[in-house]
Enzyme design. Structure first.
Site, PDB file in Angstrom:
ATOM      1  N   GLU A 124      16.286 -32.381  24.279  1.00 21.64           N
ATOM      2  CA  GLU A 124      17.090 -31.171  24.513  1.00 21.64           C
ATOM      3  C   GLU A 124      18.534 -31.567  24.819  1.00 21.64           C
ATOM      4  O   GLU A 124      18.780 -32.400  25.687  1.00 21.64           O
ATOM      5  CB  GLU A 124      16.467 -30.364  25.662  1.00 21.64           C
ATOM      6  N   ARG A 179      13.822 -14.213  30.804  1.00 24.70           N
ATOM      7  CA  ARG A 179      13.739 -15.361  29.891  1.00 24.70           C
ATOM      8  C   ARG A 179      13.484 -16.665  30.628  1.00 24.70           C
ATOM      9  O   ARG A 179      12.733 -17.511  30.175  1.00 24.70           O
ATOM     10  CB  ARG A 179      15.061 -15.517  29.122  1.00 24.70           C
ATOM     11  N   TYR A 192      14.843  -2.435  30.406  1.00 23.33           N
ATOM     12  CA  TYR A 192      13.480  -2.400  30.956  1.00 23.33           C
ATOM     13  C   TYR A 192      13.447  -3.184  32.271  1.00 23.33           C
ATOM     14  O   TYR A 192      14.298  -4.040  32.514  1.00 23.33           O
ATOM     15  CB  TYR A 192      12.467  -2.966  29.951  1.00 23.33           C
ATOM     16  N   ASP A 207      14.728 -19.848  15.403  1.00 19.06           N
ATOM     17  CA  ASP A 207      16.052 -19.409  14.946  1.00 19.06           C
ATOM     18  C   ASP A 207      16.711 -20.417  14.012  1.00 19.06           C
ATOM     19  O   ASP A 207      17.555 -20.045  13.191  1.00 19.06           O
ATOM     20  CB  ASP A 207      16.975 -19.179  16.153  1.00 19.06           C
TER      21      ASP A 207
HETATM   22  C1  LIG Z   1      20.271  -9.796  22.710  1.00 19.83           C
HETATM   23  C2  LIG Z   1      19.010 -10.464  22.223  1.00 19.83           C
HETATM   24  C3  LIG Z   1      17.768  -9.918  22.561  1.00 19.83           C
HETATM   25  C4  LIG Z   1      16.601 -10.527  22.087  1.00 19.83           C
HETATM   26  N1  LIG Z   1      15.395  -9.978  22.429  1.00 19.83           N
HETATM   27  C5  LIG Z   1      14.258 -10.522  21.960  1.00 19.83           C
HETATM   28  C6  LIG Z   1      12.992  -9.980  22.345  1.00 19.83           C
HETATM   29  O1  LIG Z   1      12.916  -9.038  23.141  1.00 19.83           O
HETATM   30  N2  LIG Z   1      11.858 -10.544  21.825  1.00 19.83           N
HETATM   31  C7  LIG Z   1      11.914 -11.601  20.962  1.00 19.83           C
HETATM   32  O2  LIG Z   1      10.847 -12.067  20.500  1.00 19.83           O
HETATM   33  N3  LIG Z   1      13.105 -12.157  20.594  1.00 19.83           N
HETATM   34  C8  LIG Z   1      14.264 -11.643  21.080  1.00 19.83           C
HETATM   35  N4  LIG Z   1      15.472 -12.210  20.752  1.00 19.83           N
HETATM   36  C9  LIG Z   1      15.496 -13.386  19.880  1.00 19.83           C
HETATM   37  C10 LIG Z   1      15.187 -14.661  20.669  1.00 19.83           C
HETATM   38  O3  LIG Z   1      16.028 -14.765  21.797  1.00 19.83           O
HETATM   39  C11 LIG Z   1      15.391 -15.887  19.795  1.00 19.83           C
HETATM   40  O4  LIG Z   1      14.861 -15.655  18.517  1.00 19.83           O
HETATM   41  C12 LIG Z   1      14.678 -17.085  20.408  1.00 19.83           C
HETATM   42  O5  LIG Z   1      15.173 -17.336  21.703  1.00 19.83           O
HETATM   43  C13 LIG Z   1      14.847 -18.320  19.512  1.00 19.83           C
HETATM   44  O6  LIG Z   1      14.229 -19.414  20.138  1.00 19.83           O
HETATM   45  P1  LIG Z   1      14.443 -20.886  19.561  1.00 19.83           P
HETATM   46  O7  LIG Z   1      13.609 -21.764  20.436  1.00 19.83           O
HETATM   47  O8  LIG Z   1      14.206 -20.901  18.096  1.00 19.83           O
HETATM   48  O9  LIG Z   1      15.992 -21.198  19.748  1.00 19.83           O
HETATM   49  P2  LIG Z   1      16.895 -21.281  21.052  1.00 19.83           P
HETATM   50  O10 LIG Z   1      16.370 -20.406  22.121  1.00 19.83           O
HETATM   51  O11 LIG Z   1      18.287 -21.059  20.599  1.00 19.83           O
HETATM   52  O12 LIG Z   1      16.720 -22.778  21.543  1.00 19.83           O
HETATM   53  C14 LIG Z   1      17.336 -23.857  20.894  1.00 19.83           C
HETATM   54  C15 LIG Z   1      17.432 -25.021  21.865  1.00 19.83           C
HETATM   55  O13 LIG Z   1      17.871 -26.160  21.148  1.00 19.83           O
HETATM   56  C16 LIG Z   1      18.858 -26.830  21.923  1.00 19.83           C
HETATM   57  N5  LIG Z   1      19.677 -27.607  20.962  1.00 19.83           N
HETATM   58  C17 LIG Z   1      20.631 -27.145  20.118  1.00 19.83           C
HETATM   59  N6  LIG Z   1      21.100 -28.142  19.352  1.00 19.83           N
HETATM   60  C18 LIG Z   1      20.425 -29.253  19.704  1.00 19.83           C
HETATM   61  C19 LIG Z   1      20.447 -30.612  19.249  1.00 19.83           C
HETATM   62  N7  LIG Z   1      21.259 -30.989  18.263  1.00 19.83           N
HETATM   63  N8  LIG Z   1      19.611 -31.499  19.829  1.00 19.83           N
HETATM   64  C20 LIG Z   1      18.768 -31.122  20.843  1.00 19.83           C
HETATM   65  N9  LIG Z   1      18.713 -29.853  21.311  1.00 19.83           N
HETATM   66  C21 LIG Z   1      19.512 -28.923  20.736  1.00 19.83           C
HETATM   67  C22 LIG Z   1      19.594 -25.719  22.640  1.00 19.83           C
HETATM   68  O14 LIG Z   1      20.284 -26.218  23.776  1.00 19.83           O
HETATM   69  C23 LIG Z   1      18.429 -24.798  22.983  1.00 19.83           C
HETATM   70  O15 LIG Z   1      17.830 -25.148  24.221  1.00 19.83           O
HETATM   71  C24 LIG Z   1      16.660 -11.646  21.240  1.00 19.83           C
HETATM   72  C25 LIG Z   1      17.908 -12.201  20.919  1.00 19.83           C
HETATM   73  C26 LIG Z   1      19.071 -11.628  21.418  1.00 19.83           C
HETATM   74  C27 LIG Z   1      20.391 -12.246  21.070  1.00 19.83           C
END
Ligand SMILES: Cc1cc2nc3c(=O)[nH]c(=O)nc-3n(C[C@H](O)[C@H](O)[C@H](O)COP(=O)(O)OP(=O)(O)OC[C@H]3O[C@@H](n4cnc5c(N)ncnc54)[C@H](O)[C@@H]3O)c2cc1C
Length: 413
Positions: free
Chosen positions: A52, A125, A239, A320
């Site tokens: 991370e 979160r 909520y 994402d």
């Molecule tokens: C306003 C808003 C409301 C939302 N509400 C919901 C909801 O109610 N329900 C739902 O299901 N989804 C919701 N989402 C979507 C959800 O937040 C994201 O889809 C989800 O958090 C994505 O998770 P992830 O683990 O793919 O990425 P992220 O949460 O972005 O995690 C990526 C991680 O990788 C790390 N990282 C980045 N680059 C590197 C690197 N090169 N090397 C090592 N580590 C790295 C970052 O520091 C981070 O910790 C919402 C989004 C927003 C913006």
């Protein structure tokens, strides 16, 4: 690019009894997607190293709705009790017209758990992330390293060699496979698609987020229910969380002003947000809720084009990083959790990563892309104006709560 130097001792995961000398699977990113993937891959029998970038693993102060499709998977990882302790179970979702507060529909969530195998759950979160982190830390097959940014990589000899940047300078790391769970600005994705037009692009939407003390919110909006308020070019979702002691709220606006806001304030008080967002918040309770926030945090929403493939050889993407989506269906984290589960099913120890990742992306791309598109359409629907908005409001009222919920059954089942 990194040379083929064996991993530094501090990067090595503890060996499993039958793991032999194979290097670990590396997950880049300890977000909700990366941590769930680590747990799911460990359950499948892999050693996993989560790297991370951030020095401390912590989520933003905001809420997250976890729909039944993702809740079932987390329950299947043995997290049911911890989820139960951290989540608030909403009783209903109320859809309002922001202009005058009229309730267009009330979707009762009673029986959702029986119907879809898991209830709708609402989390802070940070609580969900800490719960996943604690489970990963308890698991001997998983090591987690913070302050470790995954950089460029190359494949060869049945391994992926990656360069990791940390406090001690760059190090080289050998992995059986690399999972880019590093979010919308994924550098794993950028290295995979080097040269392609694939940079993150502003979506034209900004989310303004706040966590409000429950007592600052009108009594009618403090119940264990979610609320969605529709306005032209904007909407509001809020909520309760943590035993209804706080309220998570987000105002999402379509803003031509984004360029100015790039250089502008990162936080606004409620009065400034009402002015800037152009929200038709005629309802007194909604106005009071927004005015109750003295520090709404700006969160511009970015997207990337849908990809035909997420993997190359022993490197793949998840969450994402693979399919960023607008949050209008509240399914981004849920899709990351579904990805993690599909990855765990496809990637049994002994299966070549490249083969496993082909199966993984084949099972996931169509659904994730469909949800990405449906989220965008949902945003257009929420933000409609004029006659379109009137027609939408009539349709929502006529459909009724249960039929509306059932229309999203394809997501939750
Ligand atoms: C306003 C808003 C409301 C939302 N509400 C919901 C909801 O109610 N329900 C739902 O299901 N989804 C919701 N989402 C979507 C959800 O937040 C994201 O889809 C989800 O958090 C994505 O998770 P992830 O683990 O793919 O990425 P992220 O949460 O972005 O995690 C990526 C991680 O990788 C790390 N990282 C980045 N680059 C590197 C690197 N090169 N090397 C090592 N580590 C790295 C970052 O520091 C981070 O910790 C919402 C989004 C927003 C913006």
């Amino acid at each position: 690019m990194a040379g083929r130097i064996p991993p530094n001792a501090s990067t090595r995961s503890p060996p499993l009894p039958d793991a032999g000398a194979r290097p670990p699977v590396v997950v880049a990113g300890a977000g909700i997607g990366g941590l769930t993937a680590a747990l799911r891959l460990a359950r499948a029998g892999h050693r996993v190293a989560v790297l991370e970038r951030a020095g401390v693993i912590e989520e933003v102060g905001a809420g997250l709705q976890i729909a039944p499709n993702a809740g079932r998977i987390l329950q299947g990882l043995g997290l049911g009790e911890a989820l139960g302790a951290a989540a608030l179970l909403p009783e209903a979702i109320n859809i309002h017209r922001a202009r005058d507060g009229a309730i267009l529909s009330r979707l009762s969530l009673a029986g959702a758990g029986e119907r879809w195998g898991a209830p709708f759950r609402l989390f802070h979160r940070a609580d969900l992330q800490q719960l996943l982190l604690a489970a990963a830390r308890r698991n001997d097959a998983i090591t987690i390293r913070t302050g470790a940014r995954v950089g460029d990589f190359e494949e060869g000899d049945g391994a992926v060699f990656l360069r990791v940047h940390g406090g001690q300078g760059p190090e080289d790391f050998e992995a059986l496979a690399l999972i880019g769970a590093d979010g919308v600005r994924s550098s794993v994705r950028s290295f995979l698609n080097r040269g392609a037009k694939d940079a993150p692009a502003y979506s034209g939407h900004t989310a303004w987020r706040a966590i409000l003390p429950a007592e600052s919110v009108p009594a009618t909006l403090r119940r264990r229910e979610s609320h969605l308020w529709l306005s032209a070019g904007a909407h509001v979702v809020h909520y309760p969380l943590r035993d209804a002691s706080i309220i998570s709220a987000v105002v999402i606006v379509e803003d031509g002003l984004s360029r100015a806001w790039d250089r502008g304030p990162q936080t606004l008080d409620g009065a400034a947000l009402l002015r800037e967002a152009g929200l038709a918040a005629g309802d007194a309770d909604l106005r009071e809720l927004i005015l109750g926030g003295d520090s709404w945090r700006r969160w511009p929403l970015y997207g990337r084009p849908a990809l035909a493939h997420w993997s190359r050889g022993a490197v793949t993407l998840l969450g994402d990083a693979a399919h960023p989506m607008l949050p209008f269906l509240a399914q981004g984290a849920a899709m990351a959790i579904e990805d993690a589960d599909a990855l765990g099913r496809a990637f049994a120890p002994g299966v070549e990563p490249a083969e496993a990742f082909k199966v993984y992306e084949h099972t996931r791309i169509a659904r994730a892309t469909k949800v990405q598109r449906a989220s965008r359409r949902q945003g257009d629907h929420y933000h409609a104006s004029g006659l379109h908005a009137s027609a939408r409001d009539l349709a929502i009222s006529a459909l009724g709560g249960q039929r509306m919920l059932e229309r999203n059954g394809w997501l939750y089942r």
